[in-house]
Design an enzyme around this catalytic site. Structure first.
Site, PDB file in Angstrom:
ATOM      1  N   LYS A   1     -29.832 -12.894 -32.373  1.00 20.16           N
ATOM      2  CA  LYS A   1     -30.311 -13.114 -31.007  1.00 20.16           C
ATOM      3  C   LYS A   1     -29.895 -14.493 -30.520  1.00 20.16           C
ATOM      4  O   LYS A   1     -30.172 -15.500 -31.165  1.00 20.16           O
ATOM      5  CB  LYS A   1     -31.840 -12.983 -30.960  1.00 20.16           C
ATOM      6  CG  LYS A   1     -32.470 -13.268 -29.611  1.00 20.16           C
ATOM      7  CD  LYS A   1     -32.179 -12.197 -28.582  1.00 20.16           C
ATOM      8  CE  LYS A   1     -32.499 -12.642 -27.159  1.00 20.16           C
ATOM      9  NZ  LYS A   1     -33.746 -12.143 -26.628  1.00 20.16           N
TER      10      LYS A   1
ATOM     11  N   HIS B   1     -36.561  -4.177 -27.310  1.00 14.28           N
ATOM     12  CA  HIS B   1     -36.758  -5.618 -27.063  1.00 14.28           C
ATOM     13  C   HIS B   1     -38.255  -5.876 -26.957  1.00 14.28           C
ATOM     14  O   HIS B   1     -38.894  -5.496 -25.979  1.00 14.28           O
ATOM     15  CB  HIS B   1     -36.046  -6.029 -25.761  1.00 14.28           C
ATOM     16  CG  HIS B   1     -36.110  -7.502 -25.497  1.00 14.28           C
ATOM     17  ND1 HIS B   1     -34.994  -8.240 -25.164  1.00 14.28           N
ATOM     18  CD2 HIS B   1     -37.145  -8.380 -25.502  1.00 14.28           C
ATOM     19  CE1 HIS B   1     -35.339  -9.504 -24.989  1.00 14.28           C
ATOM     20  NE2 HIS B   1     -36.650  -9.608 -25.176  1.00 14.28           N
TER      21      HIS B   1
ATOM     22  N   ASP C   1     -39.400  -5.784 -23.346  1.00 13.47           N
ATOM     23  CA  ASP C   1     -39.599  -7.234 -23.270  1.00 13.47           C
ATOM     24  C   ASP C   1     -41.079  -7.546 -23.073  1.00 13.47           C
ATOM     25  O   ASP C   1     -41.431  -8.517 -22.401  1.00 13.47           O
ATOM     26  CB  ASP C   1     -38.751  -7.886 -22.173  1.00 13.47           C
ATOM     27  CG  ASP C   1     -38.585  -9.389 -22.394  1.00 13.47           C
ATOM     28  OD1 ASP C   1     -38.984  -9.887 -23.465  1.00 13.47           O
ATOM     29  OD2 ASP C   1     -38.075 -10.063 -21.485  1.00 13.47           O
TER      30      ASP C   1
ATOM     31  N   HIS D   1     -32.556  -7.396 -21.177  1.00 13.68           N
ATOM     32  CA  HIS D   1     -33.352  -7.356 -19.936  1.00 13.68           C
ATOM     33  C   HIS D   1     -32.496  -7.591 -18.696  1.00 13.68           C
ATOM     34  O   HIS D   1     -32.682  -8.555 -17.965  1.00 13.68           O
ATOM     35  CB  HIS D   1     -34.537  -8.336 -19.979  1.00 13.68           C
ATOM     36  CG  HIS D   1     -34.274  -9.643 -20.698  1.00 13.68           C
ATOM     37  ND1 HIS D   1     -33.246 -10.484 -20.362  1.00 13.68           N
ATOM     38  CD2 HIS D   1     -34.899 -10.223 -21.742  1.00 13.68           C
ATOM     39  CE1 HIS D   1     -33.273 -11.529 -21.170  1.00 13.68           C
ATOM     40  NE2 HIS D   1     -34.253 -11.391 -22.022  1.00 13.68           N
TER      41      HIS D   1
ATOM     42  N   HIS E   1     -41.691  -8.607 -28.023  1.00 11.71           N
ATOM     43  CA  HIS E   1     -42.280  -9.836 -28.577  1.00 11.71           C
ATOM     44  C   HIS E   1     -43.639  -9.486 -29.165  1.00 11.71           C
ATOM     45  O   HIS E   1     -44.536  -9.072 -28.443  1.00 11.71           O
ATOM     46  CB  HIS E   1     -42.448 -10.900 -27.489  1.00 11.71           C
ATOM     47  CG  HIS E   1     -41.146 -11.336 -26.896  1.00 11.71           C
ATOM     48  ND1 HIS E   1     -40.416 -12.386 -27.396  1.00 11.71           N
ATOM     49  CD2 HIS E   1     -40.423 -10.825 -25.871  1.00 11.71           C
ATOM     50  CE1 HIS E   1     -39.295 -12.519 -26.695  1.00 11.71           C
ATOM     51  NE2 HIS E   1     -39.274 -11.584 -25.762  1.00 11.71           N
ATOM     52  N   LEU E   2     -43.769  -9.675 -30.467  1.00 10.50           N
ATOM     53  CA  LEU E   2     -45.037  -9.321 -31.130  1.00 10.50           C
ATOM     54  C   LEU E   2     -45.867 -10.541 -31.488  1.00 10.50           C
ATOM     55  O   LEU E   2     -47.039 -10.412 -31.828  1.00 10.50           O
ATOM     56  CB  LEU E   2     -44.763  -8.497 -32.394  1.00 10.50           C
ATOM     57  CG  LEU E   2     -44.335  -7.047 -32.172  1.00 10.50           C
ATOM     58  CD1 LEU E   2     -43.999  -6.378 -33.502  1.00 10.50           C
ATOM     59  CD2 LEU E   2     -45.423  -6.252 -31.455  1.00 10.50           C
TER      60      LEU E   2
ATOM     61  N   HIS F   1     -29.917 -13.391 -24.455  1.00 14.43           N
ATOM     62  CA  HIS F   1     -30.678 -13.734 -23.257  1.00 14.43           C
ATOM     63  C   HIS F   1     -29.677 -14.491 -22.376  1.00 14.43           C
ATOM     64  O   HIS F   1     -29.531 -15.704 -22.506  1.00 14.43           O
ATOM     65  CB  HIS F   1     -31.888 -14.614 -23.596  1.00 14.43           C
ATOM     66  CG  HIS F   1     -32.698 -14.967 -22.388  1.00 14.43           C
ATOM     67  ND1 HIS F   1     -34.004 -14.583 -22.217  1.00 14.43           N
ATOM     68  CD2 HIS F   1     -32.364 -15.653 -21.257  1.00 14.43           C
ATOM     69  CE1 HIS F   1     -34.452 -15.019 -21.051  1.00 14.43           C
ATOM     70  NE2 HIS F   1     -33.474 -15.683 -20.447  1.00 14.43           N
TER      71      HIS F   1
ATOM     72  N   ASN G   1     -38.297 -15.528 -31.297  1.00 12.38           N
ATOM     73  CA  ASN G   1     -38.590 -16.828 -30.653  1.00 12.38           C
ATOM     74  C   ASN G   1     -40.020 -17.285 -30.932  1.00 12.38           C
ATOM     75  O   ASN G   1     -40.800 -17.547 -30.025  1.00 12.38           O
ATOM     76  CB  ASN G   1     -38.326 -16.761 -29.135  1.00 12.38           C
ATOM     77  CG  ASN G   1     -39.179 -15.726 -28.431  1.00 12.38           C
ATOM     78  OD1 ASN G   1     -39.589 -14.740 -29.031  1.00 12.38           O
ATOM     79  ND2 ASN G   1     -39.446 -15.940 -27.157  1.00 12.38           N
TER      80      ASN G   1
ATOM     81  N   HIS H   1     -48.920 -13.396 -23.316  1.00 13.33           N
ATOM     82  CA  HIS H   1     -49.388 -14.791 -23.279  1.00 13.33           C
ATOM     83  C   HIS H   1     -50.875 -14.759 -22.945  1.00 13.33           C
ATOM     84  O   HIS H   1     -51.320 -13.908 -22.184  1.00 13.33           O
ATOM     85  CB  HIS H   1     -48.657 -15.593 -22.194  1.00 13.33           C
ATOM     86  CG  HIS H   1     -47.220 -15.872 -22.512  1.00 13.33           C
ATOM     87  ND1 HIS H   1     -46.823 -16.901 -23.332  1.00 13.33           N
ATOM     88  CD2 HIS H   1     -46.092 -15.247 -22.122  1.00 13.33           C
ATOM     89  CE1 HIS H   1     -45.495 -16.905 -23.429  1.00 13.33           C
ATOM     90  NE2 HIS H   1     -45.023 -15.907 -22.708  1.00 13.33           N
TER      91      HIS H   1
HETATM   92  O1  DOR Z   1     -40.410 -13.704 -19.758  1.00 14.05           O
HETATM   93  C1  DOR Z   1     -40.039 -13.895 -20.890  1.00 14.05           C
HETATM   94  N1  DOR Z   1     -40.907 -14.091 -21.900  1.00 14.05           N
HETATM   95  N2  DOR Z   1     -38.727 -13.948 -21.149  1.00 14.05           N
HETATM   96  C2  DOR Z   1     -38.262 -14.299 -22.349  1.00 14.05           C
HETATM   97  O2  DOR Z   1     -37.064 -14.343 -22.499  1.00 14.05           O
HETATM   98  C3  DOR Z   1     -39.171 -14.697 -23.430  1.00 14.05           C
HETATM   99  C4  DOR Z   1     -40.476 -14.117 -23.243  1.00 14.05           C
HETATM  100  C5  DOR Z   1     -41.529 -14.723 -24.136  1.00 14.05           C
HETATM  101  O3  DOR Z   1     -41.276 -14.894 -25.320  1.00 14.05           O
HETATM  102  O4  DOR Z   1     -42.615 -14.996 -23.646  1.00 14.05           O
HETATM  103 ZN    ZN Z   2     -37.679 -11.214 -24.544  1.00 10.52          ZN
END
Ligand code: DOR
Ligand code: ZN
Length: 360
Positions: free
Chosen positions: A112, A30, A257, A185, A32-33, A151, A58, A261
């Site tokens: 997803k 899991h 996960d 998660h 996020h790139l 999720h 996402n 950011h």
């Molecule tokens: O904390 C999170 N950040 N939970 C998620 O489900 C998405 C992720 C994100 O894409 O930042």
């Molecule tokens: Zn995630």
């Protein structure tokens, strides 16, 4: 009083001897790139430690078509030689059955599901999971051999959202017994019971949900870098999930996960959820498993369980990415640069007991 997780960062290796650790094909189930500049900043950290990552869809706009998923896969593969992006398709009410079939043909195997509004990038998610339209899509997904990653959070009280969603997981598990469903998660100890009840329910676990409690996020000064969805829960949730990881529960795989950011967003009035752990995930997992004398289970937790449960033999074939970690302290960087900004690294500034050896 020091936080529970601090015990994994003191020099506990001083009093005990540890050998080097070798992990074969670590898998991050899991991840996020992101895209563009952020993708370029964060991808090297996953590619350095993992043979494969399940890449979340996402984005803005979300990866709702096969064409978008294939482009995104190409973009990732252009930037890294030794890392397999395992793509996911974003489920929404207007996803056509034809599109789903096309995704299957192109080797996309994970669907997803985000409930609308549950987290970052879920604006286009599913309004009503138990609806005729979604069940029709899931029925075909089952026939095509997709895995359904969810999720799973209701829109109730934030600390009970995963628990409240368990009835949906269980309904889907009963309705589609040949569909593998992943509780992504897992954050609530009560989810462990559902996992035992249904053969086709599986889960991923993050590093942060097994090491942190809400106290670490809000108990002192507020820590936006530790804010994520699903919310980090109570010490007893953390302890139950940690035990689940340490025992390498056969239906549970590691999924970081890792969700980067920019600090300018994280430290603003409306901080998005997401914890960036890719640079330290394996090293800290090694410390945790070493601390509890469970290193013999680490290979299953970070690779073998997923290889079996996601049927990855045909993807990994005879791949042999060996990642080595040695018991040497190293200081985790506070942040990673991204354009004119930075992304905070989980546990930045602390000293980790196991260091990944470069040049595998
Ligand atoms: O904390 C999170 N950040 N939970 C998620 O489900 C998405 C992720 C994100 O894409 O930042
Ligand atoms: Zn995630």
């Amino acid at each position: 009083m020091s936080a529970f997780f601090e015990r994994f960062f003191d020099d506990f290796t001083k009093s005990r001897e540890f050998a080097d650790i070798e992990l074969l094909n670590p898998l991050d189930m899991h991840l996020h790139l992101r895209q563009g500049a952020m993708l370029e900043s964060v991808l090297p950290f996953s590619a350095r430690s993992f043979a494969l990552g399940v890449v979340m869809p996402n984005l803005n706009p979300p990866i709702t078509t096969t064409a978008l998923a294939v482009d995104y896969r190409d973009e990732i593969m252009r930037l890294s030689e030794d890392f397999t992006p395992f793509m996911t398709l974003y489920l929404h009410e207007n996803l056509s059955l034809e599109e789903l079939k096309e995704a299957s043909v192109q080797g996309i195997r994970i669907l997803k599901l985000y409930p609308k509004g549950a987290t970052t990038g879920s604006e286009n998610g599913v309004r009503e999971v138990v609806s005729e339209r979604i069940l029709e899509i899931l029925s075909l997904a089952q026939d095509l051999g997709f895995i359904l990653s969810i999720h799973g959070e209701s829109n109730g009280y934030c600390m009970d959202r995963e628990f409240e969603f368990l009835e949906v997981y269980e309904f889907l598990a009963r309705s589609f017994p040949r569909l593998k469903i992943i509780i992504e998660h897992m954050s609530d100890r009560r989810s462990l019971e559902s996992l035992e009840k249904y053969e086709n329910l599986y889960a991923t676990l993050t590093l942060h949900h097994i090491l942190l409690s809400l106290d670490d996020v809000l108990g002192g000064l507020m820590q936006p870098d530790l804010f994520c969805k699903p919310m980090i829960k109570t010490p007893s949730d953390r302890d139950a999930l940690l035990l689940c990881a340490l025992s390498a529960h056969p239906k549970v795989s590691f999924g970081s996960d890792s969700a980067p950011h920019l600090q300018s967003k994280k430290y603003s009035a409306h901080a998005p959820g997401g914890i960036f752990s890719a640079p330290i995930a394996l090293s800290v997992l090694a410390s945790v498993f070493a601390h509890y004398d469970r290193l013999e289970n680490l290979q299953s937790f970070v690779s073998d369980n997923a290889r079996k449960n996601y049927a990855l033999d045909s993807v990994l074939c005879d791949r042999r990415k060996v990642v080595r970690l040695t018991p040497k302290m190293w200081e985790i960087p506070q942040s990673v640069a991204c354009e004119n900004d930075a992304i905070s690294v989980l546990f930045g500034g602390r000293k980790s007991a196991f260091r990944q050896i470069e040049g595998n």
